[in-house]
Enzyme design. Structure first.
Site, PDB file in Angstrom:
ATOM      1  N   GLU A   1      10.065  15.281   1.508  1.00 60.45           N
ATOM      2  CA  GLU A   1       8.960  15.482   3.233  1.00 60.45           C
ATOM      3  C   GLU A   1       7.415  15.657   3.257  1.00 60.45           C
ATOM      4  O   GLU A   1       7.025  16.664   2.841  1.00 60.45           O
ATOM      5  CB  GLU A   1       9.777  17.140   3.732  1.00 60.45           C
ATOM      6  CG  GLU A   1       9.546  16.913   5.300  1.00 60.45           C
ATOM      7  CD  GLU A   1       8.911  17.790   6.128  1.00 60.45           C
ATOM      8  OE1 GLU A   1       7.680  17.255   5.976  1.00 60.45           O
ATOM      9  OE2 GLU A   1       8.630  19.001   6.270  1.00 60.45           O
TER      10      GLU A   1
ATOM     11  N   CYS B   1       3.004  18.495   9.821  1.00 59.15           N
ATOM     12  CA  CYS B   1       2.897  17.989   9.989  1.00 59.15           C
ATOM     13  C   CYS B   1       3.570  16.456  10.354  1.00 59.15           C
ATOM     14  O   CYS B   1       3.087  15.194  10.650  1.00 59.15           O
ATOM     15  CB  CYS B   1       4.210  17.779   8.311  1.00 59.15           C
ATOM     16  SG  CYS B   1       5.868  18.114   8.550  1.00 59.15           S
TER      17      CYS B   1
HETATM   18  C1  UN1 Z   1       5.760  20.831   8.973  1.00 57.71           C
HETATM   19  O1  UN1 Z   1       5.114  20.857   9.071  1.00 57.71           O
HETATM   20  O2  UN1 Z   1       5.845  20.478   7.608  1.00 57.71           O
HETATM   21  O3  UN1 Z   1       8.424  19.864  14.079  1.00 57.71           O
HETATM   22  C2  UN1 Z   1       6.868  21.290   9.422  1.00 57.71           C
HETATM   23  C3  UN1 Z   1       7.815  20.985  13.295  1.00 57.71           C
HETATM   24  C4  UN1 Z   1       7.928  22.687  12.693  1.00 57.71           C
HETATM   25  C5  UN1 Z   1       8.167  22.536  11.851  1.00 57.71           C
HETATM   26  C6  UN1 Z   1       7.194  21.472  10.996  1.00 57.71           C
HETATM   27  N1  UN1 Z   1       9.575  22.632  13.600  1.00 57.71           N
HETATM   28  O4  UN1 Z   1       6.632  20.667  13.629  1.00 57.71           O
END
Ligand code: UN1
Length: 505
Positions: free
Chosen positions: A262, A296
């Site tokens: 990820e 992310c």
């Molecule tokens: C991340 O930034 O690694 O969808 C995960 C989202 C959160 C998860 C982010 N539920 O922004």
């Protein structure tokens, strides 16, 4: 709530150890300091794991796996239910600790712990739904079906921006699947990992299954590379940058392990000329400014139809002016600090590069020197779609505002980056929305309509394509990554007919 109270309530007392192998161990690695990015102050110091200690953690995870996998899945779910309840009990304190260590605002710290509780509930339900398919056999008196078996110890590498939730996506689902876990958290947020491991410890203590949720806080040299190359660990789930994935992925594959990656995103919202601009402004602001642009899923690129780009830009500037920056523990704060001074320097360098490529800063662009921590202004930059800098993911609240001609240009620009995590369109046209969601549309793992790019619910599979790494975690059928599939054919007749009609003596 002061730090002392938070830490005490979470059971983090005495010398803090970065090693849990079915119980807390005396760590003998280097010292690690956890620093509050909002103040630069030390929250606590702990001792990290050595390579030998990583080895002991994994031995324990392998041993516990032998027993844990024999426990029926719904019984495993019962332990996860207790962990979910324990998380409910300490939600305020754990949220505050996440805020202290990562700098995300309290509402987001609470959201993160809620995300753990949600995934615990999901995993409990899943513990009665690890379904395989039954196939019709082409041979008479034969039965064919597939079953899912536990995989083994799972290695979980997590990042600072979601110090606990992303662990739970992996660990709680892996646990109901019958796997044990070894967690290597970010060295920027070690206390959150210690706190969560202590919660698991309290739930599992005396059960004989203390070795399901293990922890090895350590450097890449001592722990990371050992785990990634360890054939006893069949799955490595890694969250972080594309550069990290480029190291971890091939190393795991080299030993024929299973990488679950990820990685970075370069997420875009496409704002069409028929969009509700109020909704689009709110959606874009949360996605770009939330977590100070360090998710992310954070919005990096706002692709706006040429007819509404000026209007959209001025609306965003108005909202950005109201973003309250400051102590993330204060309720009224909307944006906290970046994680480190390096992150601030990097943001400034990227802005300089952008200006060199014709970008115009229309809001923000500065570091905030009046604060002790690593604060910056949320920043809007009008820039051309051809500027090379917009290809890169920068973990900071920079939003590239890019003009596009129409839907097909917008989709081409949205897809024209190496990463493929999250995307969205704001439109009131069914046809625009469906085109964006069709195979001619977004190439991302997540594609939304009239919702920003971040803040996904746990019920869906989370992850992305291309350089984002292809992994899927959390909801839907992501659990399959944590199990091995076995196809079984049973002959209950007296003959031995062969498949494909082959005759053989
Ligand atoms: C991340 O930034 O690694 O969808 C995960 C989202 C959160 C998860 C982010 N539920 O922004």
């Amino acid at each position: 709530m002061d730090t002392e109270k938070i830490v005490q309530r979470l059971g983090i007392t005495g010398p803090i150890q970065g090693v849990y192998a079915g119980g807390w161990q005396d760590a003998t690695g280097e010292e690690l300091t956890s620093v509050n990015p909002a103040t630069g102050e030390t929250i606590a110091t702990l001792t990290m794991a050595t390579r030998d200690q990583y080895d002991a953690v994994t031995r324990d995870a392998v041993e516990t796996f032998q027993e844990w996998r024999m426990l029926p899945a719904p019984k495993r779910g019962e332990y996860v239910r207790l962990i979910g309840n324990a998380l409910r009990d300490v939600k305020p304190e754990l949220s505050a600790l996440v805020t202290l260590e990562s700098g995300k605002i309290l509402a987001e710290g609470e959201g993160e712990v809620q995300e753990m509780i949600d995934i615990a509930d999901f995993a409990v339900g899943l513990s009665r739904q690890l379904y395989g398919l039954t196939m019709t056999s082409e041979r008479p008196r034969h039965r064919m079906y597939e079953q899912w078996h536990p995989l083994g110890p799972c290695g979980i590498i997590s990042a600072f921006n979601f110090p606990v939730a992303v662990w739970s996506w992996n660990a709680l689902i892996a646990a109901v699947c019958g796997d044990t876990n070894i967690w290597k958290p970010s060295l920027r947020t070690p206390l959150s990992a210690v706190a969560v491991t202590e919660i698991c410890h309290q739930v599992m203590a005396g059960s004989g299954f203390e070795g399901v949720f293990n922890l090895a806080i350590g450097t890449d040299d001592e722990v990371g590379s050992a785990m990634v190359n360890d054939t006893r660990v069949p799955l490595i789930s890694a969250t972080g940058s594309c550069n990290m994935g480029r190291i971890v992925g091939p190393a795991v594959l080299k030993r024929m392990g299973r990488p679950l990656l990820e990685l970075g995103g370069n997420n875009a919202i496409l704002v069409m000329d028929d969009a509700d601009l109020d909704l689009a402004t709110r959606g874009a602001t949360f996605a770009a400014v939330g977590t100070a642009g360090q998710r992310c899923t954070s919005l990096r690129r706002l692709l706006v139809h040429s007819d509404v780009i000026d209007e959209m830009t001025s609306r965003l500037i108005d909202v950005y002016k109201q973003v309250r920056i400051g102590d993330p523990l204060e309720r009224q704060t909307l944006m906290g600090p970046l994680i480190s001074s390096n992150a601030v320097d990097q943001m400034m360098t990227v802005l300089e590069i952008a200006q060199g490529q014709g970008g115009e800063v229309v809001y923000g662009g500065n570091r905030l020197d009046g604060f002790p921590g690593h604060f910056v202004e949320p920043t809007l930059v009008r820039i051309s779609k051809d500027a090379p800098i917009v290809q890169e993911e920068t973990f900071a609240p920079i939003l590239w505002v890019i003009e596009v001609d129409d839907l097909s240009d917008g989709i081409a620009v949205q897809n024209g980056v190496r990463q493929g995590l999250s995307s969205a369109i704001f439109t009131d046209s069914l046809s625009n929305a469906e085109t964006f969601l069709s195979h001619m549309g977004s190439d991302c793992g997540i594609a939304n309509v009239n919702i920003g790019t971040s803040g996904a619910e746990i019920g869906g599979a989370f992850g992305g394509e291309k350089e984002t790494g292809g992994g899927r975690e959390a909801g839907s059928d992501s659990w399959k990554s944590y199990m091995r599939r076995q196809t079984t054919t049973i002959n209950w007749g007296g003959d031995l007919p062969l498949a494909q009609g082959i005759e053989f003596v």
